[in-house]
Enzyme design. Structure first.
Site, PDB file in Angstrom:
ATOM      1  N   CYS A   1       0.849  -1.190   0.000  1.00  0.00           N
ATOM      2  CA  CYS A   1       0.000   0.000   0.000  1.00  0.00           C
ATOM      3  C   CYS A   1       0.889   1.246   0.000  1.00  0.00           C
ATOM      4  CB  CYS A   1      -0.925   0.013   1.209  1.00  0.00           C
ATOM      5  SG  CYS A   1      -2.088   1.420   1.204  1.00  0.00           S
TER       6      CYS A   1
ATOM      7  N   ASP B   1       0.395   3.752   1.687  1.00  0.00           N
ATOM      8  CA  ASP B   1       0.323   4.343   3.029  1.00  0.00           C
ATOM      9  C   ASP B   1       1.725   4.621   3.575  1.00  0.00           C
ATOM     10  OD1 ASP B   1       0.079   4.522   5.995  1.00  0.00           O
ATOM     11  OD2 ASP B   1      -2.018   4.043   5.593  1.00  0.00           O
TER      12      ASP B   1
ATOM     13  N   ARG C   1       2.857   4.788   6.395  1.00  0.00           N
ATOM     14  CA  ARG C   1       3.259   4.066   7.607  1.00  0.00           C
ATOM     15  C   ARG C   1       3.700   2.641   7.334  1.00  0.00           C
ATOM     16  NH1 ARG C   1      -2.464   5.071  10.254  1.00  0.00           N
ATOM     17  NH2 ARG C   1      -2.909   4.385   8.134  1.00  0.00           N
TER      18      ARG C   1
ATOM     19  N   HIS D   1      -2.361  -3.897   4.927  1.00  0.00           N
ATOM     20  CA  HIS D   1      -2.227  -3.509   6.335  1.00  0.00           C
ATOM     21  C   HIS D   1      -3.600  -3.240   6.927  1.00  0.00           C
ATOM     22  CE1 HIS D   1      -2.932   0.895   5.817  1.00  0.00           C
ATOM     23  NE2 HIS D   1      -2.619   0.591   4.573  1.00  0.00           N
TER      24      HIS D   1
ATOM     25  N   CYS E   1      -6.473  -0.081   6.577  1.00  0.00           N
ATOM     26  CA  CYS E   1      -6.166   0.526   5.266  1.00  0.00           C
ATOM     27  C   CYS E   1      -7.292   1.471   4.844  1.00  0.00           C
ATOM     28  CB  CYS E   1      -5.976  -0.569   4.220  1.00  0.00           C
ATOM     29  SG  CYS E   1      -5.511   0.069   2.598  1.00  0.00           S
TER      30      CYS E   1
HETATM   31 CO    CO Z   1      -3.551   1.217   2.865  1.00  0.00          CO
END
Ligand code: CO
Length: 216
Positions: free
Chosen positions: A49, A51, A53, A105, A108
Site C-alpha cells: 500500500c 500508506d 506508515r 495492512h 487501510c
Molecule cells: Co492502505
C-alpha cells in the site's frame, strides 16, 4: 480516507535528512554507495500500500538493494494496470526475483473507503476493485458484526485475492512453466503492533488455479 498523525517534517528537513543518511551510511560502510551503484539483485518484489506508515524496507529490517518495490492505494494487482504489470515483468523476467509479496495492512484507508457508499471522486474507479472483493466474500463479511473486524477481514481477503490475481498473470504463469523458482505470498501488516501476519496462501505453481485462468 483521512489524514491523521500529520508530522511537522518540512521540505528542508528532507534534504537535511539525506545528508545525515549519506554520512551515517558511509560511517558504517565506506563502500555502501559504490557497491549499490554496481547494480541491483533483489530477491523480492514487494507490492504494498502507498500508506506512509508501511515502508517495505524499515518494517522488514532490510536495506537498499534488497527489495524491489511497487506501491499503490490498497496494494492492488489489477490486470490492466500497466504500471504494476511493467514492474512485475521486470522483477520476474529481468531481476529473476524468487518471491513476490502482496502486503496489505489493517486499517487501510482504501479498503475502509471501499466499504462505504460515499463517493470520493476519481479514486472510486480504483476502489471498485475492492468492492468486487467484497462481493466475492459478501456472505462471510456480512456475518461479521463488528465494523472494525469486518474491515480487517476485508483487508486480509483483499490481499488473498490480489495474490490470486498475480498467479493469473501470464508473467507469473510463464515463469512457473519455464521452471523458474517463484513464490507468490500474501502478508498483512499491523500498524498498531508492527507485526506482519502471513496469510498462508503462498503459491509456487498453477496446480490449484481455477481452470479458466490457466494458460497451457
Ligand atoms: Co492502505
Amino acid at each position: 480516507m483521512c489524514a491523521q498523525n500529520i508530522t511537522n517534517i518540512t521540505y528542508d528537513d528532507l534534504l537535511k535528512g539525506n545528508e545525515k543518511f549519506v554520512t551515517d551510511s558511509l560511517a558504517v560502510d565506506p563502500d555502501f554507495f559504490s557497491n549499490l551503484a554496481k547494480g541491483q539483485n533483489p530477491p523480492v518484489l514487494w507490492i504494498g500500500c502507498a500508506d506512509s506508515r508501511v515502508p517495505a524496507n524499515q518494517i522488514t529490517n532490510t536495506k537498499p538493494g534488497e527489495i524491489f518495490v511497487h506501491r499503490n492505494i490498497a496494494n492492488m494487482v489489477i490486470h490492466t494496470d500497466m504500471n504494476m504489470l511493467s514492474v512485475l515483468d521486470y522483477a520476474v523476467n529481468v531481476l529473476k526475483v524468487h518471491h513476490v509479496i502482496v502486503t496489505g495492512h489493517y486499517g487501510c484507508g482504501g479498503v475502509i473507503a471501499a466499504m462505504t457508499n460515499n463517493e470520493f471522486g476519481l479514486i472510486d474507479n480504483w476502489l471498485r476493485h475492492i468492492k468486487d472483493v467484497y462481493r466475492l466474500h459478501a456472505d462471510e463479511l456480512n456475518d461479521i458484526a463488528d465494523e472494525k473486524d469486518r474491515q480487517n477481514r476485508l483487508v486480509e481477503l483483499n490481499v488473498i485475492e490480489n495474490v490470486y490475481n498475480l498467479c493469473k498473470t501470464t508473467i507469473v504463469q510463464n515463469a512457473w512453466a519455464s521452471g523458474q523458482k517463484l513464490g507468490v505470498h500474501g502478508w498483512v501488516y499491523s500498524i498498531e503492533t508492527g507485526i506482519i501476519t502471513d496469510m498462508k496462501v503462498s503459491t509456487y505453481n498453477s496446480s490449484n488455479m481455477e481452470d479458466v485462468f490457466k494458460f497451457k
